[in-house]
Each structure stands twice: as C-alpha cells, then as structure tokens.
Design a protein around this motif. Structure first.
Motif, PDB file in Angstrom:
ATOM      1  N   GLN A 106     122.628 -34.552 -30.160  1.00 56.90           N
ATOM      2  CA  GLN A 106     121.485 -35.329 -30.636  1.00 56.90           C
ATOM      3  C   GLN A 106     121.067 -36.355 -29.598  1.00 56.90           C
ATOM      4  O   GLN A 106     121.890 -37.055 -29.029  1.00 56.90           O
ATOM      5  CB  GLN A 106     121.823 -36.045 -31.945  1.00 56.90           C
ATOM      6  CG  GLN A 106     120.623 -36.724 -32.572  1.00 56.90           C
ATOM      7  CD  GLN A 106     120.891 -37.055 -34.026  1.00 56.90           C
ATOM      8  OE1 GLN A 106     122.015 -37.041 -34.486  1.00 56.90           O
ATOM      9  NE2 GLN A 106     119.853 -37.357 -34.749  1.00 56.90           N
TER      10      GLN A 106
ATOM     11  N   PRO B 118     111.251 -35.779 -36.208  1.00 55.70           N
ATOM     12  CA  PRO B 118     112.646 -35.377 -36.017  1.00 55.70           C
ATOM     13  C   PRO B 118     112.845 -33.907 -36.370  1.00 55.70           C
ATOM     14  O   PRO B 118     112.283 -33.408 -37.345  1.00 55.70           O
ATOM     15  CB  PRO B 118     113.412 -36.286 -36.985  1.00 55.70           C
ATOM     16  CG  PRO B 118     112.525 -37.465 -37.182  1.00 55.70           C
ATOM     17  CD  PRO B 118     111.122 -36.940 -37.108  1.00 55.70           C
ATOM     18  N   SER B 119     113.620 -33.213 -35.559  1.00 53.27           N
ATOM     19  CA  SER B 119     113.771 -31.772 -35.732  1.00 53.27           C
ATOM     20  C   SER B 119     115.231 -31.376 -35.567  1.00 53.27           C
ATOM     21  O   SER B 119     115.966 -31.970 -34.773  1.00 53.27           O
ATOM     22  CB  SER B 119     112.903 -31.039 -34.699  1.00 53.27           C
ATOM     23  OG  SER B 119     113.055 -29.643 -34.793  1.00 53.27           O
ATOM     24  N   SER B 120     115.645 -30.355 -36.317  1.00 53.56           N
ATOM     25  CA  SER B 120     117.023 -29.881 -36.243  1.00 53.56           C
ATOM     26  C   SER B 120     117.060 -28.374 -36.446  1.00 53.56           C
ATOM     27  O   SER B 120     116.296 -27.827 -37.245  1.00 53.56           O
ATOM     28  CB  SER B 120     117.871 -30.575 -37.320  1.00 53.56           C
ATOM     29  OG  SER B 120     119.171 -30.032 -37.373  1.00 53.56           O
TER      30      SER B 120
ATOM     31  N   GLN C  41     117.811 -39.282 -28.968  1.00 52.49           N
ATOM     32  CA  GLN C  41     116.597 -39.917 -29.457  1.00 52.49           C
ATOM     33  C   GLN C  41     115.528 -39.806 -28.380  1.00 52.49           C
ATOM     34  O   GLN C  41     115.745 -40.210 -27.237  1.00 52.49           O
ATOM     35  CB  GLN C  41     116.861 -41.390 -29.791  1.00 52.49           C
ATOM     36  CG  GLN C  41     115.629 -42.149 -30.251  1.00 52.49           C
ATOM     37  CD  GLN C  41     115.120 -41.658 -31.585  1.00 52.49           C
ATOM     38  OE1 GLN C  41     115.894 -41.255 -32.433  1.00 52.49           O
ATOM     39  NE2 GLN C  41     113.826 -41.681 -31.768  1.00 52.49           N
TER      40      GLN C  41
ATOM     41  N   GLY D  74     115.715 -36.418 -32.135  1.00 54.29           N
ATOM     42  CA  GLY D  74     115.264 -37.510 -32.985  1.00 54.29           C
ATOM     43  C   GLY D  74     116.245 -37.733 -34.123  1.00 54.29           C
ATOM     44  O   GLY D  74     117.256 -37.034 -34.254  1.00 54.29           O
ATOM     45  N   PHE D  75     115.956 -38.703 -34.968  1.00 53.97           N
ATOM     46  CA  PHE D  75     116.838 -39.055 -36.070  1.00 53.97           C
ATOM     47  C   PHE D  75     116.088 -38.983 -37.394  1.00 53.97           C
ATOM     48  O   PHE D  75     114.886 -39.235 -37.465  1.00 53.97           O
ATOM     49  CB  PHE D  75     117.397 -40.472 -35.874  1.00 53.97           C
ATOM     50  CG  PHE D  75     118.335 -40.588 -34.710  1.00 53.97           C
ATOM     51  CD1 PHE D  75     119.673 -40.264 -34.851  1.00 53.97           C
ATOM     52  CD2 PHE D  75     117.871 -41.007 -33.473  1.00 53.97           C
ATOM     53  CE1 PHE D  75     120.542 -40.365 -33.774  1.00 53.97           C
ATOM     54  CE2 PHE D  75     118.731 -41.114 -32.389  1.00 53.97           C
ATOM     55  CZ  PHE D  75     120.072 -40.792 -32.541  1.00 53.97           C
ATOM     56  N   GLU D  76     116.826 -38.661 -38.434  1.00 53.51           N
ATOM     57  CA  GLU D  76     116.242 -38.639 -39.768  1.00 53.51           C
ATOM     58  C   GLU D  76     115.769 -40.037 -40.160  1.00 53.51           C
ATOM     59  O   GLU D  76     116.329 -41.039 -39.734  1.00 53.51           O
ATOM     60  CB  GLU D  76     117.271 -38.153 -40.790  1.00 53.51           C
ATOM     61  CG  GLU D  76     117.730 -36.725 -40.583  1.00 53.51           C
ATOM     62  CD  GLU D  76     118.863 -36.358 -41.521  1.00 53.51           C
ATOM     63  OE1 GLU D  76     118.599 -35.637 -42.495  1.00 53.51           O
ATOM     64  OE2 GLU D  76     119.993 -36.802 -41.275  1.00 53.51           O
TER      65      GLU D  76
END
Length: 303
Positions: A6, A66-68, A8, A85-87
């Motif tokens: 992860q 944010p994407s995962s 940012q 990015g972050f939730e």
C-alpha cells in the motif's frame, strides 16, 4: 496469508477555477456493484495526464479514488493485496459484495478551457439488501438535483454477463422513468473489462436489448443502443501502473498487452468526448420536479 502492498498517492490534477457552471460537462455514472466505476475514473485521470503507458509508468500515478485488487504471483502462487490510497468515509474496499463507493461524489477534471465532472455513484445490487439499493437510488436523484444540467448518463456494464441483476433492471427503469424523453440521446453505454471479450459487448448486448425493448413497449420510449453510443474500455492498465508503483515487474508480453489496452482505451475516450460534445446538455430540472428535489435533499444527507 495475503501480502498487502500500500502506498498513499496524491493526484496533481486541478480543475479550471474560472470555468462557469454552464460550460462544465457533467456525466452521471450508473452500474452494478463491482462493474468498475471507480477504476474507470482512476484510469481516466491517468489518460489525460500521459499520452502513453510508458510515460505513465515513469510519472506519478494519479489516484482519484482509493483502489484495491488481488494479484497472484505467477512463481509462488502467493496472493498479494494491492492497495493504492487509503479507505475513507466515502470509499471502502474490504467487504465483498458491498458497494465500494458509499456515497455520491463528483470528480472534476480540466478538459481544455472547460471542466469535466464525473459523478460517481454507489453500485446497484448491494448485498446489504433492497433497502440499501433504494436508499442509494434516492440519494443519486437528490445529489444530481444540485446541478443545472447533465451532458450524459453512462450506463456501465461488463461484457458477457449471463444476466442483469434484478435491482439493476429496476433502477435503470426508475431512472428512465424520471428522465425527460429528450435525454434519451444522451444515454451512453460504457463496457468495462472489454479486453476479455476482444472489445465487443458479448452476451450483455442481448440482455440490454431485451431490457430496452420491454421499456419501449411499456413506456413508448425508444432507447438507442448502437455502436455510435457504445464504448468499450479496459481499465486494467491502471492496475498495471499500480503493480509497477509497488515494484512488481511483469514480463514483456504482459506489458505489450497492457500497452494495447491503454492505446485502445485512449482512442475510445476521444470518441466518447466527441459524442458528448455533439449532443446538447439536459436540464436537471426536467428530471425532477423542484418540489420532489427539495424533499429528497431535505431527507438525504450529501457529502
């Protein structure tokens, strides 16, 4: 155990501050949960900053939302969770089946001396049930009431669907019921993950044709669905960028495949913008009566 990478990232895209509201291009995005609206927006942000995938790899990745996603190492078969990015309160990517986008939000991009506003919405078919879908749909109507016009409505689907979610069919019919008949020419169909179907609609084409044929018989409104208002994208090149930024290297053949995907999608975006500019904007006041809009706005919170 899955490994999680992860970072940012911040986007450097700034809207045109002096663009008047009547010069903005406003587009509403609608689709089932998991269709890829957020990835579509992230990919678009990178397309307008860099002309080629090679340039994008050497530049800062543009992360609007944010994407995962999961990635399986071809050598070890180990699953790695890639997160960019972050939730936050608007976006979550940890609960399967639940819409990642929690509330309607607008993302504004500079296009020449104008602004392009993409209105992201919660996905249709949320596993929290029909009440949540109903709430999401009402919020969409309330949210767009704050804008003067819409230039287009994107109905986003995947190719080769076996069936359309019943809630998706219901919501599309509800949307069409609220729309003034004049906006039917501003409805456009955006297929995501189209590389898997060789950039063709696949079996989803028949499902949509059946849906709009039924709508025509019930409401006497013809919704055009043709090559002219259908656009086939593959946003996997954004995931390729995310892998590169997390120091995961892919082989030459994979890189060439993602490069072709990037080039095709950039051409489709150009064709899409040409289509949008060729049609007049649609006043939101024709979608909802002022009284109905005010009731919705008072009832539902907006970010």
């Amino acid at each position: 155990m899955a490994m999680r990478y992860q970072r940012q990232q911040k986007n450097s895209i700034k809207a045109n501050r002096y663009c008047p509201p009547d010069r903005e291009i406003s587009i509403l995005l609608l689709g089932q949960t998991g269709v890829g609206k957020s990835t579509f927006i992230n990919a678009f942000a990178n397309y307008i900053v860099n002309d080629t995938l090679e340039e994008a790899v050497n530049d800062e990745i543009q992360v609007i939302i944010p994407s995962s996603f999961s990635y399986t190492d071809p050598d070890t078969f180990e699953e790695k969770q890639i997160a960019i990015g972050f939730e936050d309160e608007y976006e979550t990517f940890s609960t399967k089946g639940q819409s990642s986008t929690q509330q309607c939000r607008s993302f504004v991009f500079p296009i020449g001396n104008r602004n392009l506003r993409l209105i992201d919405t919660p996905g249709i078919g949320d596993t929290r049930g029909i009440e949540q879908d109903s709430k999401n749909f009402q919020e969409i109507l309330a949210y767009i009431a704050q804008y003067e016009h819409l230039n287009a409505v994107f109905i986003m689907v995947r190719p080769n669907e076996e069936r359309l979610n019943i809630l998706f069919r219901f919501s599309i019919n509800e949307l069409l019921r609220h729309l003034n008949i004049d906006i039917k020419d501003n409805i456009m169909f955006v297929f995501t993950n189209a590389r898997s179907s060789f950039y063709m609609p696949g079996s989803t084409k028949k499902l949509l044709e059946a849906l709009f044929n039924k709508h025509r018989l019930e409401y006497n409104v013809e919704i055009s669905f043709s090559r002219d208002n259908t656009f086939l994208f593959d946003s996997e090149s954004f995931r390729y960028l995310a892998l590169c930024k997390n120091n995961i290297q892919l082989d030459e053949n994979q890189t060439k495949s993602y490069t072709r995907s990037w080039d095709h999608s950039v051409k489709e975006y150009a064709r899409l913008m040409k289509r949008i500019n060729a049609h007049s904007l649609h006043a939101v006041s024709n979608i909802l009566s002022l009284n109905e809009a005010e009731q919705l706005i008072r009832k539902l919170p907006r970010p």
